[in-house]
Design a protein around this motif. Sequence first.
Motif, PDB file in Angstrom:
ATOM      1  N   ALA A  47       7.099  42.258  87.737  1.00  0.00           N
ATOM      2  CA  ALA A  47       6.915  42.528  89.162  1.00  0.00           C
ATOM      3  C   ALA A  47       7.519  43.871  89.544  1.00  0.00           C
ATOM      4  O   ALA A  47       6.964  44.621  90.358  1.00  0.00           O
ATOM      5  CB  ALA A  47       7.549  41.414  89.995  1.00  0.00           C
ATOM      6  N   ALA A  48       8.662  44.189  88.940  1.00  0.00           N
ATOM      7  CA  ALA A  48       9.304  45.461  89.256  1.00  0.00           C
ATOM      8  C   ALA A  48       8.521  46.630  88.679  1.00  0.00           C
ATOM      9  O   ALA A  48       8.431  47.697  89.280  1.00  0.00           O
ATOM     10  CB  ALA A  48      10.730  45.455  88.711  1.00  0.00           C
ATOM     11  N   SER A  92      16.862  47.868  92.813  1.00  0.00           N
ATOM     12  CA  SER A  92      16.380  46.641  92.171  1.00  0.00           C
ATOM     13  C   SER A  92      15.773  45.694  93.193  1.00  0.00           C
ATOM     14  O   SER A  92      14.718  45.089  92.960  1.00  0.00           O
ATOM     15  CB  SER A  92      17.532  45.945  91.438  1.00  0.00           C
ATOM     16  OG  SER A  92      18.091  46.787  90.461  1.00  0.00           O
ATOM     17  N   SER A 114      15.849  34.035  88.602  1.00  0.00           N
ATOM     18  CA  SER A 114      15.356  35.140  87.785  1.00  0.00           C
ATOM     19  C   SER A 114      15.471  36.469  88.529  1.00  0.00           C
ATOM     20  O   SER A 114      15.807  37.500  87.935  1.00  0.00           O
ATOM     21  CB  SER A 114      13.908  34.889  87.368  1.00  0.00           C
ATOM     22  OG  SER A 114      13.443  35.912  86.524  1.00  0.00           O
ATOM     23  N   GLN A 115      15.205  36.451  89.834  1.00  0.00           N
ATOM     24  CA  GLN A 115      15.367  37.674  90.624  1.00  0.00           C
ATOM     25  C   GLN A 115      16.832  38.095  90.677  1.00  0.00           C
ATOM     26  O   GLN A 115      17.159  39.282  90.538  1.00  0.00           O
ATOM     27  CB  GLN A 115      14.823  37.461  92.040  1.00  0.00           C
ATOM     28  CG  GLN A 115      13.306  37.408  92.125  1.00  0.00           C
ATOM     29  CD  GLN A 115      12.817  37.051  93.515  1.00  0.00           C
ATOM     30  OE1 GLN A 115      13.426  36.230  94.202  1.00  0.00           O
ATOM     31  NE2 GLN A 115      11.713  37.647  93.927  1.00  0.00           N
ATOM     32  N   LEU A 175      11.683  44.477  93.588  1.00  0.00           N
ATOM     33  CA  LEU A 175      11.288  43.068  93.528  1.00  0.00           C
ATOM     34  C   LEU A 175      10.720  42.555  94.850  1.00  0.00           C
ATOM     35  O   LEU A 175      10.414  41.368  94.971  1.00  0.00           O
ATOM     36  CB  LEU A 175      12.501  42.212  93.145  1.00  0.00           C
ATOM     37  CG  LEU A 175      13.056  42.436  91.731  1.00  0.00           C
ATOM     38  CD1 LEU A 175      14.396  41.735  91.573  1.00  0.00           C
ATOM     39  CD2 LEU A 175      12.067  41.943  90.682  1.00  0.00           C
ATOM     40  N   PRO A 181      15.309  38.592  82.916  1.00  0.00           N
ATOM     41  CA  PRO A 181      14.993  39.271  84.177  1.00  0.00           C
ATOM     42  C   PRO A 181      13.506  39.251  84.489  1.00  0.00           C
ATOM     43  O   PRO A 181      12.673  39.067  83.607  1.00  0.00           O
ATOM     44  CB  PRO A 181      15.474  40.706  83.935  1.00  0.00           C
ATOM     45  CG  PRO A 181      15.410  40.870  82.457  1.00  0.00           C
ATOM     46  CD  PRO A 181      15.756  39.527  81.873  1.00  0.00           C
ATOM     47  N   THR A 182      13.189  39.404  85.769  1.00  0.00           N
ATOM     48  CA  THR A 182      11.799  39.497  86.223  1.00  0.00           C
ATOM     49  C   THR A 182      11.399  40.962  86.177  1.00  0.00           C
ATOM     50  O   THR A 182      11.639  41.712  87.117  1.00  0.00           O
ATOM     51  CB  THR A 182      11.659  38.949  87.658  1.00  0.00           C
ATOM     52  OG1 THR A 182      12.165  37.625  87.697  1.00  0.00           O
ATOM     53  CG2 THR A 182      10.206  38.958  88.117  1.00  0.00           C
ATOM     54  N   THR A 231      17.742  39.654  87.437  1.00  0.00           N
ATOM     55  CA  THR A 231      17.208  41.008  87.332  1.00  0.00           C
ATOM     56  C   THR A 231      18.104  42.007  88.055  1.00  0.00           C
ATOM     57  O   THR A 231      18.427  43.075  87.524  1.00  0.00           O
ATOM     58  CB  THR A 231      15.788  41.073  87.912  1.00  0.00           C
ATOM     59  OG1 THR A 231      14.950  40.143  87.223  1.00  0.00           O
ATOM     60  CG2 THR A 231      15.195  42.475  87.786  1.00  0.00           C
ATOM     61  N   VAL A 232      18.501  41.652  89.267  1.00  0.00           N
ATOM     62  CA  VAL A 232      19.348  42.558  90.054  1.00  0.00           C
ATOM     63  C   VAL A 232      20.689  42.775  89.357  1.00  0.00           C
ATOM     64  O   VAL A 232      21.168  43.914  89.249  1.00  0.00           O
ATOM     65  CB  VAL A 232      19.551  42.002  91.482  1.00  0.00           C
ATOM     66  CG1 VAL A 232      20.584  42.832  92.239  1.00  0.00           C
ATOM     67  CG2 VAL A 232      18.230  42.000  92.239  1.00  0.00           C
TER      68      VAL A 232
END
Length: 457
Positions: free
Chosen positions: A261-262, A403, A288-289, A407, A257-258, A292-293
Amino acid sequence: MAISGRAVQTEPLNLGLTELAELLYFSAGLTRKYRFGGELHYMRAASATGALYPIELYVVAGDIAGLEAGVYHFDPLGFQLSRMRKGDYRAELAAASNDSIALAPATIAFTSLAWKNAWKYEARSYRHWFWDGGVIAANLMALSASIGSSTQIIQGFVDQIVNELLGLQDEEEATICLSPVGLGGQQSKDHSLKGIVPIQPKVQPLSEEETKYAAIWEAHRASFLQSKEEVDKWVKVRLETSNSERTTYPKIPLPPPTIEAARSRRLGEVILQRGSTRRFSRSPITLSQLSTVLRTSTGPIPCDNLPESENLIEAYFIANAVEGLAPGSYFYGGEQESLEQLKRGELRQMSAYLCLGQPLFGDASVVFFLMTRLREVFGSLGNRGYRTAQLEGGIVAGKIYLSAYALGLGASGSTFYDDAVTEFFSPHAKEKSTMIAVGLGIPAYKARPGRVLPQFA
């Protein structure tokens, strides 16, 4: 009450009025205002179908710093708590629901004022009770965790007793769930239960004419729990689901996951940024986004009637524009942290069609369809299982919102053609039912973020 703007703490929560005010504000407070047709309108911290906001919050509290014990209604416009009952009613609430409530400094009760969206969505609006309650619950759980205290979503309670405690009018408003906050407090010294004397609060009518949708209340009453014994039995039921069959669909592992940034955004800032996206740019998001979600939105939800390892919701989606992922339809296998590719090809027209033909969901980079085995849910959890599945769908949707905005992306919820969604994702989704749909992507415009309005600062 006043809001300081602080949103994240690292030390454990010592719940007082200040902390309670922040939980209420960033869950269901007013964060935006605008004029339309000469009238002033407000928007809230969590989304709601049609921006109609049918969910009301109540607080059942013991003595905490800055607040006397009592039963209160949260007024988001005046940003105040209106006391409806004086005294500590935590023991009474616990006796009709979950024993942990007696130890929580306060419990937030979620209710639905049915007419607020039934006038538009009619009987179908019953599911919106749980969608709209779920996104608020997602905010509340994230906020509680961020300030060092876990919370729990409780759906096992004696409906009639809780409704009477809160002073709700029959066939006007009903409790949908409870959430104790600041767990681990001290129990009331008075162990005797007080009688719950009926009260009739003054309630401002929502409309000069309100239509009763009998189907809503028939469905709701059909899932009532009548006694604490029924509650205790219901929460111990274990869901019996079919074993997932081995499939031959191509498996695609998800990248990490990214997170960085989050992490750069505080939770309060993320919530103030949130607003349902009205136009997507058709630009791609990264794999990747998406990873992450999916990872942060699915998984265990702390609730009273399912073990931590169990979930009702499964995530299907149509990918229209994701870098590194072929356009098509997919199933997310959370335990394997991978995707199953169901169909490959350009599906923008299909993602729009399934969401009632709305172009917004053809423009989205990804459209999630959150599904469950509803027949098996009913078989194990009875009629109340419908509430549980719909609420979990709303919570997952709320997590997708959080999420996405963490992002820098956008999101928007939608209703859908029920049978068409199941048919489209079958045979993989055979006998599964959709709870809610959510579009994800890059907004086609730069939205002005919400803010802590001056009257609440």
